[in-house]
Design an enzyme around this catalytic site. Structure first.
Site, short mmCIF file in Angstrom:
data_model
loop_
_atom_site.label_atom_id
_atom_site.label_comp_id
_atom_site.label_asym_id
_atom_site.label_seq_id
_atom_site.Cartn_x
_atom_site.Cartn_y
_atom_site.Cartn_z
N LYS A 101 9.61 0.04 17.72
CA LYS A 101 8.41 0.00 16.87
C LYS A 101 7.51 1.22 16.99
O LYS A 101 7.22 1.66 18.11
CB LYS A 101 7.58 -1.21 17.26
CG LYS A 101 8.18 -2.53 16.88
CD LYS A 101 7.16 -3.55 17.23
CE LYS A 101 7.50 -4.95 16.97
NZ LYS A 101 6.56 -5.78 17.73
N GLY B 213 5.59 1.33 31.98
CA GLY B 213 4.26 1.26 31.36
C GLY B 213 3.30 2.29 31.93
O GLY B 213 2.54 2.94 31.20
N ARG C 20 13.93 -1.12 43.24
CA ARG C 20 12.53 -0.93 43.59
C ARG C 20 12.28 -1.01 45.10
O ARG C 20 11.41 -0.33 45.62
CB ARG C 20 11.66 -1.96 42.87
CG ARG C 20 11.56 -1.62 41.41
CD ARG C 20 10.71 -2.62 40.69
NE ARG C 20 10.42 -2.12 39.36
CZ ARG C 20 10.02 -2.89 38.37
NH1 ARG C 20 9.87 -4.17 38.56
NH2 ARG C 20 9.77 -2.37 37.20
N GLY D 160 10.13 1.77 28.72
CA GLY D 160 10.90 0.83 27.89
C GLY D 160 12.35 0.75 28.32
O GLY D 160 12.64 0.61 29.51
P1 AMP Z 1 11.56 0.03 23.12
O1 AMP Z 1 11.38 -1.08 24.10
O2 AMP Z 1 10.43 0.25 22.20
O3 AMP Z 1 12.04 1.30 23.79
O4 AMP Z 1 12.73 -0.46 22.13
C1 AMP Z 1 14.02 -0.66 22.56
C2 AMP Z 1 14.75 -1.56 21.60
O5 AMP Z 1 14.80 -0.97 20.32
C3 AMP Z 1 16.19 -1.77 22.02
O6 AMP Z 1 16.38 -3.12 22.37
C4 AMP Z 1 17.00 -1.39 20.79
O7 AMP Z 1 18.03 -2.30 20.51
C5 AMP Z 1 15.96 -1.42 19.68
N1 AMP Z 1 16.35 -0.55 18.58
C6 AMP Z 1 16.59 0.76 18.62
N2 AMP Z 1 16.98 1.22 17.43
C7 AMP Z 1 16.97 0.17 16.58
C8 AMP Z 1 17.28 0.01 15.20
N3 AMP Z 1 17.69 1.04 14.46
N4 AMP Z 1 17.16 -1.23 14.67
C9 AMP Z 1 16.76 -2.26 15.41
N5 AMP Z 1 16.45 -2.18 16.74
C10 AMP Z 1 16.55 -0.97 17.30
#
Ligand code: AMP
Length: 401
Positions: A203, A382, A32, A359
């Site tokens: 999620k 974000g 950064r 993310g």
């Molecule tokens: P995000 O911050 O929403 O982009 O989510 C990223 C996180 O989702 C990472 O730490 C991944 O390990 C987790 N993730 C991705 N696929 C899966 C899955 N099939 N089951 C559980 N966690 C997952």
């Protein structure tokens, strides 16, 4: 940025120096800081004295027992790294903004120098967008530059309110901010089609507005990662004990229906790498996505999904990628994410525009070693997502109004 001479002018620059520090309070990743160098250098070349404002962490959420700020939140810890990146001396002034002598101290510094002030979040009013605080900050210079894209979605005193104290000719975006906005705009306006958005991560609930807005823009949306299982279950599939948000099943079906109505191709994984335990050590098998046995969970997309997604990516002119395809932190379940990174790199070589951000996507693409092989990696997770979600970014609008 400013197209005028700034000789002997004091220019306030809001940067995003919210960098990680190690246990010795040394900067462990200076990405950064490095990203802000072009803006600072360009202002110095125009003759300005540069006054840097930044936050670091959330000091009020983590006070010492006696109510003081912990030393790890002082910007004093980053002086050397800023100085090394700029290849020049940096003057640190930790006098509180509430004390009038800060103005004299700034004035006492010779022109053409860089001044770093203490953490903007050492003031209660910062995160509240407090006017009085913003006015104090604004009184320190004649010009204001916002180069902190990572906090552009926050209406804070130093990122948004402060800009209201400068007229149009005295405020502008920094070079990093300009680059971010120009790149993200490529997936929002005058899109080179077909436009494929790849959304992964844990999620659905975190990505609802993002997906809804992309349904208005994209030609196809690929859904992978943990969030795909909520869609599969909503469609009647067996997902074992894979990640699922039971309260989002109806929403998943609504999004599928909306995609159909709008003629957007919504692609879900065809297969998954499944295992019985959430670790890298257990035995794993590949199963069709809707036929995961009870007690098993999908931690990555399988080969058939990779081929399908790769083909769709390579047939697209504009590609946005947010969120991993699986638990890429475990070596056994990183393949899907890395293959998507590879497909983006291939598409970029063929002339497509590829944007990665938000993310864990930035961590995933750098883990794949391909961050230089895509068109643009956004530094503002974000803020990038909120911009694509169609939200107004206070840090942007305060400069434009
Ligand atoms: P995000 O911050 O929403 O982009 O989510 C990223 C996180 O989702 C990472 O730490 C991944 O390990 C987790 N993730 C991705 N696929 C899966 C899955 N099939 N089951 C559980 N966690 C997952």
């Amino acid at each position: 940025m400013f197209d005028i001479e700034l000789k002997n002018k004091d220019v306030i620059v809001r940067v995003d120096f919210n960098v990680p520090l190690d246990s010795n309070l040394q900067v462990s990743d200076d990405t950064r800081i490095c990203a802000a160098v072009p803006t600072i250098t360009s202002l110095l070349e125009k003759g300005a004295k540069v006054i840097l404002l930044s936050h670091l962490g959330r000091p009020f959420k983590d006070l010492e027992d006696n109510g003081n700020f912990k030393p790890k939140y002082s910007l004093k810890n980053i002086i050397n790294t800023v100085s090394e990146n700029l290849k020049r001396n940096v003057v640190f002034i930790d006098t509180p903004l509430t004390e009038d002598r800060i103005k004299e101290e700034i004035q006492a510094v010779d022109p053409h120098n860089v001044i770093l002030l203490e953490n903007t979040r050492f003031y209660k009013g910062e995160e509240k967008g407090d006017r009085e605080l913003a006015h104090k900050m604004a009184s320190l210079g004649e010009f204001y530059v916002n180069d902190a894209f990572g906090t552009a979605h926050r209406e804070h005193a130093s990122t948004a309110t402060i800009a209201r104290y400068f007229d149009k000719d005295h405020k502008t975006f920094g070079l990093l901010m300009e680059k971010e906005v120009t790149n993200i705009s490529k997936v929002l306006n005058d899109i080179n089609r077909p436009f494929c958005a790849i959304i992964g991560g844990a999620k659905v609930s975190d990505k609802i507005t993002l997906i809804e807005n992309l349904l208005e823009k994209a030609d196809k949306i690929i859904i992978g990662g943990g969030m795909a299982f909520t869609f599969i279950k909503a469609q009647g599939g067996n997902i074992g004990k894979s990640l699922c948000e039971a309260d989002k099943l109806d929403l998943a079906n609504t999004l599928i229906e909306k995609a159909e109505t709008k003629g957007v191709k919504l692609l879900l994984p065809l297969d998954a790498k499944v295992t019985e335990e959430f670790s890298n050590d257990g035995l794993y098998l590949t199963k069709p996505i809707g036929e995961i046995p009870d007690g098993w969970m999908g931690l990555d997309i399988g080969e058939a999904s990779i081929s399908l997604f790769e083909q769709e990516i390579l047939e697209s002119q504009t590609i946005l990628w947010n969120g991993p395809m699986g638990v890429f932190e475990f070596a056994n379940y990183a393949q899907g994410t890395f293959e998507i990174a590879n497909a983006l790199s291939k598409a970029t070589r063929r002339g497509s525009y590829t944007l990665v951000g938000g993310g864990d996507s930035v961590a995933a693409i750098s883990k794949a070693g391909l961050e230089d092989e895509v068109s643009f990696v956004s530094t503002g997770g974000g803020a990038m997502l909120e911009m694509i979600e169609g939200k107004d970014l206070p840090g942007l609008s305060a400069i434009l109004e």
